[in-house]
Scaffold this motif. Structure first.
Motif, PDB file in Angstrom:
ATOM      1  N   VAL A  60     -58.486 -65.030 -44.637  1.00 52.56           N
ATOM      2  CA  VAL A  60     -56.472 -65.092 -45.491  1.00 52.56           C
ATOM      3  C   VAL A  60     -56.653 -63.975 -45.530  1.00 52.56           C
ATOM      4  O   VAL A  60     -55.211 -63.214 -45.375  1.00 52.56           O
ATOM      5  CB  VAL A  60     -57.217 -65.746 -46.709  1.00 52.56           C
ATOM      6  CG1 VAL A  60     -56.011 -65.514 -47.562  1.00 52.56           C
ATOM      7  CG2 VAL A  60     -57.979 -67.329 -47.238  1.00 52.56           C
ATOM      8  N   LEU A  61     -56.835 -63.212 -45.320  1.00 53.97           N
ATOM      9  CA  LEU A  61     -56.156 -61.545 -45.614  1.00 53.97           C
ATOM     10  C   LEU A  61     -55.696 -61.592 -44.533  1.00 53.97           C
ATOM     11  O   LEU A  61     -54.493 -60.287 -44.099  1.00 53.97           O
ATOM     12  CB  LEU A  61     -56.956 -60.374 -46.184  1.00 53.97           C
ATOM     13  CG  LEU A  61     -57.473 -60.450 -47.908  1.00 53.97           C
ATOM     14  CD1 LEU A  61     -58.268 -59.394 -48.024  1.00 53.97           C
ATOM     15  CD2 LEU A  61     -56.402 -59.953 -48.044  1.00 53.97           C
ATOM     16  N   ASN A  62     -56.233 -61.694 -43.035  1.00 50.66           N
ATOM     17  CA  ASN A  62     -55.155 -61.747 -41.981  1.00 50.66           C
ATOM     18  C   ASN A  62     -55.030 -62.284 -40.941  1.00 50.66           C
ATOM     19  O   ASN A  62     -54.625 -62.781 -40.060  1.00 50.66           O
ATOM     20  CB  ASN A  62     -56.729 -61.446 -40.863  1.00 50.66           C
ATOM     21  CG  ASN A  62     -57.430 -59.774 -40.605  1.00 50.66           C
ATOM     22  OD1 ASN A  62     -57.370 -58.610 -40.288  1.00 50.66           O
ATOM     23  ND2 ASN A  62     -58.137 -59.204 -41.589  1.00 50.66           N
TER      24      ASN A  62
ATOM     25  N   ARG B  79     -50.199 -64.762 -44.661  1.00 53.00           N
ATOM     26  CA  ARG B  79     -49.987 -63.601 -45.084  1.00 53.00           C
ATOM     27  C   ARG B  79     -48.599 -62.243 -43.979  1.00 53.00           C
ATOM     28  O   ARG B  79     -48.293 -61.673 -45.545  1.00 53.00           O
ATOM     29  CB  ARG B  79     -51.359 -63.035 -45.184  1.00 53.00           C
ATOM     30  CG  ARG B  79     -51.013 -61.761 -46.345  1.00 53.00           C
ATOM     31  CD  ARG B  79     -52.450 -60.750 -46.046  1.00 53.00           C
ATOM     32  NE  ARG B  79     -52.061 -59.619 -47.061  1.00 53.00           N
ATOM     33  CZ  ARG B  79     -53.359 -58.123 -46.880  1.00 53.00           C
ATOM     34  NH1 ARG B  79     -53.658 -58.021 -46.016  1.00 53.00           N
ATOM     35  NH2 ARG B  79     -52.994 -57.502 -47.989  1.00 53.00           N
ATOM     36  N   TRP B  80     -49.091 -61.958 -43.607  1.00 49.19           N
ATOM     37  CA  TRP B  80     -48.170 -61.484 -42.877  1.00 49.19           C
ATOM     38  C   TRP B  80     -46.585 -61.501 -42.379  1.00 49.19           C
ATOM     39  O   TRP B  80     -46.194 -60.845 -42.167  1.00 49.19           O
ATOM     40  CB  TRP B  80     -48.819 -60.718 -41.081  1.00 49.19           C
ATOM     41  CG  TRP B  80     -49.578 -59.883 -41.412  1.00 49.19           C
ATOM     42  CD1 TRP B  80     -51.500 -60.227 -41.700  1.00 49.19           C
ATOM     43  CD2 TRP B  80     -49.941 -58.709 -42.200  1.00 49.19           C
ATOM     44  NE1 TRP B  80     -52.526 -59.619 -42.291  1.00 49.19           N
ATOM     45  CE2 TRP B  80     -52.128 -58.444 -42.316  1.00 49.19           C
ATOM     46  CE3 TRP B  80     -49.307 -57.266 -42.558  1.00 49.19           C
ATOM     47  CZ2 TRP B  80     -52.755 -57.526 -42.760  1.00 49.19           C
ATOM     48  CZ3 TRP B  80     -49.680 -56.276 -42.719  1.00 49.19           C
ATOM     49  CH2 TRP B  80     -51.864 -55.937 -42.945  1.00 49.19           C
TER      50      TRP B  80
ATOM     51  N   GLN C   7     -38.110 -60.906 -52.674  1.00 50.15           N
ATOM     52  CA  GLN C   7     -37.421 -61.038 -51.988  1.00 50.15           C
ATOM     53  C   GLN C   7     -38.659 -61.011 -50.065  1.00 50.15           C
ATOM     54  O   GLN C   7     -39.586 -62.137 -49.601  1.00 50.15           O
ATOM     55  CB  GLN C   7     -36.716 -61.313 -50.534  1.00 50.15           C
ATOM     56  CG  GLN C   7     -35.150 -62.139 -51.463  1.00 50.15           C
ATOM     57  CD  GLN C   7     -34.178 -62.114 -50.974  1.00 50.15           C
ATOM     58  OE1 GLN C   7     -33.915 -62.002 -49.941  1.00 50.15           O
ATOM     59  NE2 GLN C   7     -32.703 -62.140 -51.698  1.00 50.15           N
ATOM     60  N   ASP C   8     -39.281 -60.037 -50.097  1.00 56.22           N
ATOM     61  CA  ASP C   8     -40.009 -59.579 -49.791  1.00 56.22           C
ATOM     62  C   ASP C   8     -42.397 -59.373 -49.526  1.00 56.22           C
ATOM     63  O   ASP C   8     -42.738 -59.157 -48.661  1.00 56.22           O
ATOM     64  CB  ASP C   8     -39.781 -58.099 -48.721  1.00 56.22           C
ATOM     65  CG  ASP C   8     -38.978 -57.992 -47.582  1.00 56.22           C
ATOM     66  OD1 ASP C   8     -38.375 -58.957 -47.383  1.00 56.22           O
ATOM     67  OD2 ASP C   8     -38.097 -57.443 -47.496  1.00 56.22           O
ATOM     68  N   SER C   9     -41.893 -60.171 -50.766  1.00 54.08           N
ATOM     69  CA  SER C   9     -43.160 -60.002 -51.616  1.00 54.08           C
ATOM     70  C   SER C   9     -43.765 -61.761 -52.349  1.00 54.08           C
ATOM     71  O   SER C   9     -42.914 -62.366 -52.703  1.00 54.08           O
ATOM     72  CB  SER C   9     -42.928 -59.171 -52.881  1.00 54.08           C
ATOM     73  OG  SER C   9     -42.584 -58.001 -52.613  1.00 54.08           O
ATOM     74  N   HIS C  10     -45.034 -61.478 -51.459  1.00 53.78           N
ATOM     75  CA  HIS C  10     -46.022 -62.810 -51.826  1.00 53.78           C
ATOM     76  C   HIS C  10     -45.658 -63.241 -53.917  1.00 53.78           C
ATOM     77  O   HIS C  10     -44.979 -64.978 -54.122  1.00 53.78           O
ATOM     78  CB  HIS C  10     -46.737 -62.977 -51.872  1.00 53.78           C
ATOM     79  CG  HIS C  10     -47.452 -63.654 -50.060  1.00 53.78           C
ATOM     80  ND1 HIS C  10     -46.193 -64.288 -49.347  1.00 53.78           N
ATOM     81  CD2 HIS C  10     -47.211 -62.327 -48.874  1.00 53.78           C
ATOM     82  CE1 HIS C  10     -46.728 -64.399 -48.151  1.00 53.78           C
ATOM     83  NE2 HIS C  10     -47.700 -63.059 -48.026  1.00 53.78           N
TER      84      HIS C  10
ATOM     85  N   THR D 186     -52.238 -70.318 -47.285  1.00 49.51           N
ATOM     86  CA  THR D 186     -53.495 -70.412 -45.362  1.00 49.51           C
ATOM     87  C   THR D 186     -54.197 -71.934 -45.662  1.00 49.51           C
ATOM     88  O   THR D 186     -53.537 -71.944 -44.097  1.00 49.51           O
ATOM     89  CB  THR D 186     -54.322 -68.903 -45.591  1.00 49.51           C
ATOM     90  OG1 THR D 186     -54.088 -67.913 -45.348  1.00 49.51           O
ATOM     91  CG2 THR D 186     -54.735 -69.341 -43.703  1.00 49.51           C
ATOM     92  N   LYS D 187     -54.501 -71.542 -46.214  1.00 51.73           N
ATOM     93  CA  LYS D 187     -55.614 -73.592 -46.285  1.00 51.73           C
ATOM     94  C   LYS D 187     -53.853 -74.548 -45.917  1.00 51.73           C
ATOM     95  O   LYS D 187     -53.549 -75.588 -45.158  1.00 51.73           O
ATOM     96  CB  LYS D 187     -55.512 -73.801 -47.248  1.00 51.73           C
ATOM     97  CG  LYS D 187     -56.859 -73.309 -47.644  1.00 51.73           C
ATOM     98  CD  LYS D 187     -57.879 -74.222 -48.815  1.00 51.73           C
ATOM     99  CE  LYS D 187     -58.902 -73.281 -48.758  1.00 51.73           C
ATOM    100  NZ  LYS D 187     -60.372 -73.578 -50.007  1.00 51.73           N
TER     101      LYS D 187
END
Length: 223
Positions: free
Chosen positions: A60-62, A66-67, A125-128, A207-208
């Motif tokens: 998930v972190l990769n 996320r990126w 805007q750039d944050s989840h 991610t899912k």
């Protein structure tokens, strides 16, 4: 479906092992609607701190989704010394191993000479997710109220807001956030861990969702 994801994660992940996260997760938050402690629903926090070094979490972190954003967490707080100290401690916790979440702390990360409000809007805007450290000083700070409104405008019902309260009576809690569960840092010693776990859960769900969408697109192309 869950079993399929587990097999998918195990077959795709080949990353170095990370240290296991050492923190207990308290399974209760304080709902602003009822103003009383209530257990989290099954859709709230599915990841526990014991999964800190699991292949699923590393996947998930990769993940690419996320990126797509520059930050995992945007932290909003007032200018008082106590609030700055609390926000700095929270960010240090979130940025530590094993998760190494990416945080925006305006006093640290804002560009020198940049317009404050423009910088804040861009960071939102750039944050989840957006963490609001709500204290009596926060409520009296025009900049904090502006940032809160910007975060609400970006997604008022998207589960992307994490309200934290400290030294605040429930009657002072902002009406704009009445639909959100909040974490009371004054009463919950595991508040930071709950924030960390909430962020990980959000990224996992994101991610899912992206994987399911990708599989659907691949199936449509094959047909």
């Amino acid at each position: 479906m869950y079993g399929w994801f587990q097999k998918f994660f195990k077959s795709r992940v080949a990353l170095p092992a990370q240290h296991e996260q050492e923190a207990g997760v308290t399974k209760h938050l304080t709902p602003s609607a009822s103003r009383a402690s209530s257990p989290l629903s099954s859709t709230s926090l599915s990841l526990s701190s014991s999964s800190g070094s699991s292949p699923q979490q590393r996947f998930v972190l990769n993940s690419d989704v996320r990126w797509e954003k520059k930050y995992d967490v945007f932290v909003c707080h007032s200018d008082t010394d106590s609030d700055i100290e609390e926000a700095t401690c929270l960010v240090s916790f979130l940025e530590a191993s094993p998760c190494c979440l990416r945080c925006f702390l305006w006093q640290r990360d804002a560009s020198p000479g940049a317009a404050v409000f423009s910088e804040v809007c861009q960071a939102v805007q750039d944050s989840h997710l957006r963490v609001l450290l709500i204290t009596p000083s926060f409520l009296q700070d025009d900049r904090c109220n502006y940032m809160m409104q910007q975060a609400l405008a970006e997604g008022p019902m998207s589960n992307r807001l994490i309200p934290l309260i400290q030294n605040l009576h429930h009657s002072q809690y902002p009406l704009e956030l009445k639909y959100c569960y909040y974490i009371d840092l004054s009463k919950n010693p595991n508040g930071y861990t709950l924030v960390n776990t909430t962020v990980l859960h959000y990224l996992e769900a994101l991610t899912k969702k992206e994987m399911i969408h990708g599989c659907s697109m691949d199936g449509s192309s094959s047909d």
